[in-house]
Design an enzyme around this catalytic site. Structure first.
Site, PDB file in Angstrom:
ATOM      1  N   ASP A  67       0.766  -1.095   0.041  1.00 18.61           N
ATOM      2  CA  ASP A  67      -0.131   0.041  -0.251  1.00 18.61           C
ATOM      3  C   ASP A  67       0.811   1.199  -0.147  1.00 18.61           C
ATOM      4  O   ASP A  67       2.026   1.164   0.268  1.00 18.61           O
ATOM      5  CB  ASP A  67      -0.979  -0.025   1.236  1.00 18.61           C
ATOM      6  CG  ASP A  67      -0.370  -0.375   2.565  1.00 18.61           C
ATOM      7  OD1 ASP A  67       1.067  -0.461   2.677  1.00 18.61           O
ATOM      8  OD2 ASP A  67      -1.083  -0.871   3.452  1.00 18.61           O
ATOM      9  N   ASN A 136      -7.118  -2.554  14.405  1.00 12.87           N
ATOM     10  CA  ASN A 136      -8.543  -3.097  13.985  1.00 12.87           C
ATOM     11  C   ASN A 136      -8.688  -4.421  12.937  1.00 12.87           C
ATOM     12  O   ASN A 136      -9.910  -4.386  12.589  1.00 12.87           O
ATOM     13  CB  ASN A 136      -9.271  -1.824  13.422  1.00 12.87           C
ATOM     14  CG  ASN A 136      -8.548  -1.426  12.160  1.00 12.87           C
ATOM     15  OD1 ASN A 136      -7.723  -2.062  11.573  1.00 12.87           O
ATOM     16  ND2 ASN A 136      -9.075  -0.279  11.405  1.00 12.87           N
ATOM     17  N   HIS A 138      -7.074  -4.471  10.058  1.00 11.48           N
ATOM     18  CA  HIS A 138      -6.677  -4.414   8.560  1.00 11.48           C
ATOM     19  C   HIS A 138      -5.468  -5.068   8.194  1.00 11.48           C
ATOM     20  O   HIS A 138      -4.708  -5.204   8.974  1.00 11.48           O
ATOM     21  CB  HIS A 138      -6.759  -2.961   8.288  1.00 11.48           C
ATOM     22  CG  HIS A 138      -5.690  -2.074   9.052  1.00 11.48           C
ATOM     23  ND1 HIS A 138      -5.737  -0.753   9.262  1.00 11.48           N
ATOM     24  CD2 HIS A 138      -4.439  -2.182   8.834  1.00 11.48           C
ATOM     25  CE1 HIS A 138      -4.661  -0.263   9.485  1.00 11.48           C
ATOM     26  NE2 HIS A 138      -3.911  -0.993   9.418  1.00 11.48           N
ATOM     27  N   GLU A 143      -9.647  -1.942   5.146  1.00 10.43           N
ATOM     28  CA  GLU A 143     -10.257  -1.797   6.563  1.00 10.43           C
ATOM     29  C   GLU A 143     -11.701  -2.422   6.792  1.00 10.43           C
ATOM     30  O   GLU A 143     -12.125  -2.835   5.906  1.00 10.43           O
ATOM     31  CB  GLU A 143     -10.484   0.001   6.412  1.00 10.43           C
ATOM     32  CG  GLU A 143      -9.340   0.809   6.605  1.00 10.43           C
ATOM     33  CD  GLU A 143      -8.805   1.140   7.832  1.00 10.43           C
ATOM     34  OE1 GLU A 143      -8.506   0.144   8.602  1.00 10.43           O
ATOM     35  OE2 GLU A 143      -8.297   2.205   8.030  1.00 10.43           O
TER      36      GLU A 143
HETATM   37  C1  GLP Z   1      -0.233   0.343   8.574  1.00 13.15           C
HETATM   38  C2  GLP Z   1      -0.032  -0.494   7.461  1.00 13.15           C
HETATM   39  C3  GLP Z   1      -0.237  -2.026   7.687  1.00 13.15           C
HETATM   40  C4  GLP Z   1       0.507  -2.414   8.936  1.00 13.15           C
HETATM   41  C5  GLP Z   1      -0.228  -1.743  10.219  1.00 13.15           C
HETATM   42  C6  GLP Z   1       0.259  -2.080  11.397  1.00 13.15           C
HETATM   43  O1  GLP Z   1      -1.668   1.001   8.704  1.00 13.15           O
HETATM   44  N1  GLP Z   1      -0.833  -0.202   6.075  1.00 13.15           N
HETATM   45  O2  GLP Z   1       0.364  -2.562   6.531  1.00 13.15           O
HETATM   46  O3  GLP Z   1       0.253  -3.870   9.001  1.00 13.15           O
HETATM   47  O4  GLP Z   1      -0.183  -0.341   9.762  1.00 13.15           O
HETATM   48  O5  GLP Z   1       1.284  -1.388  11.702  1.00 13.15           O
HETATM   49  P1  GLP Z   1       2.506  -1.695  13.109  1.00 13.15           P
HETATM   50  O6  GLP Z   1       3.283  -2.746  12.527  1.00 13.15           O
HETATM   51  O7  GLP Z   1       3.196  -0.318  13.084  1.00 13.15           O
HETATM   52  O8  GLP Z   1       1.626  -2.271  13.998  1.00 13.15           O
END
Ligand code: GLP
Length: 256
Positions: A67, A136, A138, A143
């Site tokens: 993304d 959440n 995702h 989402e």
């Molecule tokens: C972002 C990314 C996700 C990722 C998520 C969790 O929103 N788009 O791909 O998995 O954050 O992030 P973290 O690893 O910092 O908890």
């Protein structure tokens, strides 16, 4: 679905890096699907170390990231292109033209989404997709919602995601409210999925992820039907799971 519980963040990161190193060694032109966020940073560091020790070679590897924030150019320090270059690509011998992150500033964003999925298909598909998980549920920026998208698409970020990700920006107002993300279909088409989670804040969502039920309001729960999934979590993220063994066979272990 195989769940591996690592002692801590360092062990989780090493276990994930070992899987990728072994895959690239067995298939030098591996196509990797990659993720951003704090969770995979340790895995990238370990892979950089393996590269420096000459135990892995990325010269033929291609990558596709999940993304990108809509509106952020790759030069913006919070863009995912910038993250990937700085945390991984600049430190290994991958060819930059083989690294792909969706553009958040394409003039025709719909065409960008179509061509991203086309480029993945033309590379022969993703061999291994790395995933983190949002609090959440995702994955990428898919989402929670009544319906989920199959293909790469533009999506609006939920308020809790904007809040969670604001820690990387100067203020919450700076966090983009939309993103381009690979869809659930793109993720599920990967031949192998590796989902990582660490820390107590992920315990609740991890217990919902591996409970044998699928719910589009927990997008990550869909990976339970994928035939080749490894979830690597540390003890804190695993704290709400019922069985505390090193390896848990989940309801869909038939798929292995
Ligand atoms: C972002 C990314 C996700 C990722 C998520 C969790 O929103 N788009 O791909 O998995 O954050 O992030 P973290 O690893 O910092 O908890």
């Amino acid at each position: 679905m195989k769940v591996i519980i690592a002692k801590n963040y360092a062990e989780m990161s090493k276990a994930a890096a070992d899987i990728i190193r072994d895959l690239v060694n067995s298939k030098p032109n591996t196509v990797l699907g990659l993720a951003t966020g704090s969770t995979p940073i340790g895995m990238y560091k370990q892979l950089i170390e393996y590269y420096r020790e000459k135990s892995v070679d990325f010269s033929q590897v291609a990558t596709f990231n999940l993304d990108e924030y809509l509106g952020l150019p790759g030069t913006h320090p919070q863009s995912y292109r910038y993250f990937m270059d700085n945390n991984f690509f600049n430190h290994i011998n991958i060819k930059k033209h083989n690294t792909h992150v969706p553009s958040g500033i394409a003039q025709d964003i719909e065409a960008e989404c179509l061509s991203y999925d086309k480029a993945i298909a033309e590379e022969g598909g993703i061999d291994l997709q790395v995933l983190g998980i949002g609090n959440n549920g995702h994955i990428g920026f898919n989402e929670p919602s009544d319906t989920l998208h199959v293909n790469t698409h533009v999506t609006r970020l939920k308020q809790d995601t904007i809040m969670a990700n604001s820690r990387f920006f100067n203020s919450i107002e700076e966090v983009p409210t939309s993103a381009v993300t690979m869809g659930i279909g793109g993720i599920m088409k990967a031949r192998q999925i590796l989902l990582l989670a660490s820390g107590p804040a992920k315990a609740e969502i991890i217990s919902k992820l591996v409970n044998g039920k699928i719910n589009t309001h927990i997008p990550a729960s869909l990976i339970q039907v994928h035939p080749n999934v490894t979830v690597i979590i540390d003890e804190e993220a695993a704290s709400l799971l019922l069985k505390k063994t090193n390896q848990i066979d989940c309801p869909l272990s038939w798929a292995e």
